[in-house]
Design an enzyme around this catalytic site. Structure first.
Site, PDB file in Angstrom:
ATOM      1  N   CYS A  86      34.169   3.014  17.420  1.00 33.00           N
ATOM      2  CA  CYS A  86      35.496   2.420  17.264  1.00 33.00           C
ATOM      3  C   CYS A  86      36.808   3.787  17.332  1.00 33.00           C
ATOM      4  CB  CYS A  86      36.153   1.535  15.809  1.00 33.00           C
ATOM      5  SG  CYS A  86      34.730   0.445  16.405  1.00 33.00           S
ATOM      6  N   ASN A 105      39.008  -7.185  16.490  1.00 26.10           N
ATOM      7  CA  ASN A 105      38.992  -6.165  15.920  1.00 26.10           C
ATOM      8  C   ASN A 105      38.753  -5.868  17.961  1.00 26.10           C
ATOM      9  OD1 ASN A 105      37.589  -3.199  16.088  1.00 26.10           O
ATOM     10  ND2 ASN A 105      36.184  -3.963  14.622  1.00 26.10           N
ATOM     11  N   HIS A 137      41.885   2.164  12.421  1.00 26.39           N
ATOM     12  CA  HIS A 137      41.305   1.384  13.095  1.00 26.39           C
ATOM     13  C   HIS A 137      41.416  -0.283  12.204  1.00 26.39           C
ATOM     14  CE1 HIS A 137      38.354  -0.436  15.224  1.00 26.39           C
ATOM     15  NE2 HIS A 137      37.061  -1.029  13.941  1.00 26.39           N
TER      16      HIS A 137
HETATM   17  O1  UT7 Z   1      34.844  -1.370  13.748  1.00 24.58           O
HETATM   18  C1  UT7 Z   1      34.093  -1.160  12.834  1.00 24.58           C
HETATM   19  C2  UT7 Z   1      33.067  -2.024  12.684  1.00 24.58           C
HETATM   20  N1  UT7 Z   1      33.282  -3.150  12.062  1.00 24.58           N
HETATM   21  C3  UT7 Z   1      33.444  -2.877  10.938  1.00 24.58           C
HETATM   22  O2  UT7 Z   1      34.363  -2.024   9.705  1.00 24.58           O
HETATM   23  C4  UT7 Z   1      33.411  -4.165   9.627  1.00 24.58           C
HETATM   24  C5  UT7 Z   1      33.875  -3.707   8.794  1.00 24.58           C
HETATM   25  N2  UT7 Z   1      32.973  -4.937   7.553  1.00 24.58           N
HETATM   26  C6  UT7 Z   1      33.696  -6.511   7.459  1.00 24.58           C
HETATM   27  O3  UT7 Z   1      34.674  -6.834   7.896  1.00 24.58           O
HETATM   28  C7  UT7 Z   1      33.002  -7.572   6.887  1.00 24.58           C
HETATM   29  O4  UT7 Z   1      32.053  -6.735   6.232  1.00 24.58           O
HETATM   30  C8  UT7 Z   1      32.724  -8.624   7.888  1.00 24.58           C
HETATM   31  C9  UT7 Z   1      33.647  -8.865   7.729  1.00 24.58           C
HETATM   32  C10 UT7 Z   1      31.642  -8.457   9.121  1.00 24.58           C
HETATM   33  C11 UT7 Z   1      31.507  -9.160   6.793  1.00 24.58           C
HETATM   34  O5  UT7 Z   1      32.462 -10.184   5.358  1.00 24.58           O
HETATM   35  P1  UT7 Z   1      31.206  -9.930   3.653  1.00 24.58           P
HETATM   36  O6  UT7 Z   1      32.413 -10.381   3.013  1.00 24.58           O
HETATM   37  O7  UT7 Z   1      31.616  -8.743   3.703  1.00 24.58           O
HETATM   38  O8  UT7 Z   1      30.813 -10.606   4.376  1.00 24.58           O
HETATM   39  P2  UT7 Z   1      29.149 -11.247   3.648  1.00 24.58           P
HETATM   40  O9  UT7 Z   1      28.227 -10.127   5.072  1.00 24.58           O
HETATM   41  O10 UT7 Z   1      28.592 -10.863   2.592  1.00 24.58           O
HETATM   42  O11 UT7 Z   1      29.017 -12.716   4.677  1.00 24.58           O
HETATM   43  C12 UT7 Z   1      29.078 -13.835   3.437  1.00 24.58           C
HETATM   44  C13 UT7 Z   1      29.032 -15.393   3.350  1.00 24.58           C
HETATM   45  C14 UT7 Z   1      27.161 -15.351   3.933  1.00 24.58           C
HETATM   46  O12 UT7 Z   1      27.067 -16.824   3.643  1.00 24.58           O
HETATM   47  P3  UT7 Z   1      25.956 -16.172   2.001  1.00 24.58           P
HETATM   48  O13 UT7 Z   1      24.724 -15.463   2.650  1.00 24.58           O
HETATM   49  O14 UT7 Z   1      26.676 -15.453   1.506  1.00 24.58           O
HETATM   50  O15 UT7 Z   1      25.472 -17.654   1.667  1.00 24.58           O
HETATM   51  C15 UT7 Z   1      27.298 -15.414   5.793  1.00 24.58           C
HETATM   52  O16 UT7 Z   1      25.819 -16.011   6.052  1.00 24.58           O
HETATM   53  O17 UT7 Z   1      29.399 -16.193   4.723  1.00 24.58           O
HETATM   54  C16 UT7 Z   1      28.717 -16.099   5.819  1.00 24.58           C
HETATM   55  N3  UT7 Z   1      29.188 -15.405   6.765  1.00 24.58           N
HETATM   56  C17 UT7 Z   1      30.409 -16.253   7.557  1.00 24.58           C
HETATM   57  N4  UT7 Z   1      30.492 -17.952   7.449  1.00 24.58           N
HETATM   58  C18 UT7 Z   1      31.777 -18.631   8.181  1.00 24.58           C
HETATM   59  C19 UT7 Z   1      29.393 -14.736   7.826  1.00 24.58           C
HETATM   60  N5  UT7 Z   1      30.447 -15.050   9.099  1.00 24.58           N
HETATM   61  C20 UT7 Z   1      30.719 -16.105   9.038  1.00 24.58           C
HETATM   62  C21 UT7 Z   1      31.261 -16.731   9.734  1.00 24.58           C
HETATM   63  N6  UT7 Z   1      31.545 -18.045   9.575  1.00 24.58           N
HETATM   64  N7  UT7 Z   1      31.672 -16.465  10.933  1.00 24.58           N
END
Ligand code: UT7
Length: 328
Positions: free
Chosen positions: A115, A285, A255
């Site tokens: 990115c 993104n 970004h």
């Molecule tokens: O472009 C450069 C590279 N990418 C980034 O910069 C991404 C940076 N990271 C992020 O933007 C965030 O970490 C995410 C948006 C990817 C994830 O958000 P988070 O608040 O860190 O969530 P998490 O991964 O800790 O997941 C929280 C919960 C999980 O459930 P449990 O284990 O707490 O029960 C996931 O299974 O959210 C769940 N989950 C979803 N639920 C509904 C993950 N994806 C989804 C989804 N819909 N699409």
């Protein structure tokens, strides 16, 4: 530094016509509009139609940028494409684009820095202009991420979108142009965001396909923490190099990976909303396309004006990061 400053003299953006909303995704996988909007700020993304590829969006963005700069493709001396999704594994997407544009005088290569690719590529092109080696360079940030995400993995597929942004860089004799840059990488974090197979470590085989190892794997929370830290560090170093302060900034282009990342940085740096453009709500993104698209949209709206001081900072796979200070 050399005798010439290098400035962006034309820019363009291009997107697929097909919109996929969060509500569309609700019908495809176990997710909700509320989760996506609350956790990321994304409302919809564009997904490239079948039969089209990276070169198709790149060409549209590039032609707009060339028109803005008032030059023809045959005048280009360098085409640099920042992408992790070229038309083919070999050769570079820049070669597809060179042929499509008919820019046969131009050297053509890709730059893979995730990115951060556009910021890396802009900085590389700037060096050629500054030394006087080239006078007309095209830098494209383009990504067709829909072709490399696992559409059954809700933790990644909802995040990304397709798009392209392009800029022409030329020497200028006034105050416009790059003031400072800051590039970095920490390869120890490579497994936080990568495609496990298809390279020399794990060549493509029926087994790698069966195990779904050709899709993007990401550790979102680790990248989130890294992003917030590295953007602030990069900004501090840039301003120090440019002998400028946060109050001097007219714009901070970030970004677009997550609205919560953007907002937490914006609040830490105490910048008002209008100085930190957001497009993730409309496009998701788009990796290396996010910043050139935002530049193009702000310039087209008339808000970004000649003489404005802008910073642009990106972070991503590698891990990599990159920032520039530029007088528009
Ligand atoms: O472009 C450069 C590279 N990418 C980034 O910069 C991404 C940076 N990271 C992020 O933007 C965030 O970490 C995410 C948006 C990817 C994830 O958000 P988070 O608040 O860190 O969530 P998490 O991964 O800790 O997941 C929280 C919960 C999980 O459930 P449990 O284990 O707490 O029960 C996931 O299974 O959210 C769940 N989950 C979803 N639920 C509904 C993950 N994806 C989804 C989804 N819909 N699409």
């Amino acid at each position: 530094m050399g005798h010439n400053g290098a400035a962006i003299t034309g820019c363009g953006a291009a997107f697929p016509g097909r919109r996929i909303t969060n509500h569309d995704l609700e019908k495809m996988i176990d997710t909700s509009n509320k989760w996506i909007l609350d956790r990321t700020g994304i409302r919809e993304r564009r997904i490239l139609e079948e039969g089209l590829s990276t070169v198709d969006l790149s060409e549209r963005a590039a032609r707009d940028a060339l028109e803005g700069a008032g030059i023809k493709p045959h005048q280009l001396e360098l085409i640099l494409v920042a992408t992790v999704t070229p038309d083919y594994p070999l050769p570079a997407a820049a070669c597809s684009l060179q042929a499509r544009l008919g820019a046969f005088r131009a050297a053509a290569m890709d730059l893979a820095a995730g990115c951060s690719g556009f910021i890396y590529a802009l900085t590389v092109a700037d060096q050629f202009i500054r030394t006087g080696a080239y006078r007309n360079a095209l830098v494209v940030g383009v990504e067709i991420l829909s072709r490399i995400v696992d559409w059954t993995d809700r933790s990644t597929c909802v995040l990304f979108g397709d798009g392209a942004g392009a800029v022409v860089i030329q020497p200028v004799r006034d105050k416009r142009g790059l003031v400072a840059f800051e590039l970095g990488a920490d390869g120890r974090g490579l497994e936080y965001l990568y495609i496990p197979a298809g390279g020399t470590a794990r060549p493509a085989s029926a087994e790698t396909v069966r195990q779904q190892l050709h899709y993007v794997k990401m550790n979102g929370p680790e990248i989130f923490k890294f992003a917030v830290r590295i953007v602030q560090e990069t900004m501090d170093r840039l301003l120090e190099k440019g002998k400028l302060s946060y109050a001097d900034l007219d714009y901070l282009f970030l970004h677009q990976a997550n609205l919560r990342i953007i907002e937490s940085i914006r609040m830490k740096l105490q910048l008002p909303r209008e100085k930190v453009p957001v497009n993730i709500d409309r496009y998701g993104n788009m990796s290396s396309a996010a910043i050139p698209v935002a530049l193009t949209e702000e310039a087209a709206s008339g808000r970004l004006k000649e003489g404005d001081l802008l910073a642009a900072v990106a972070f991503g796979a590698g891990l990599t990061w990159g920032g520039i200070l530029m007088r528009w």
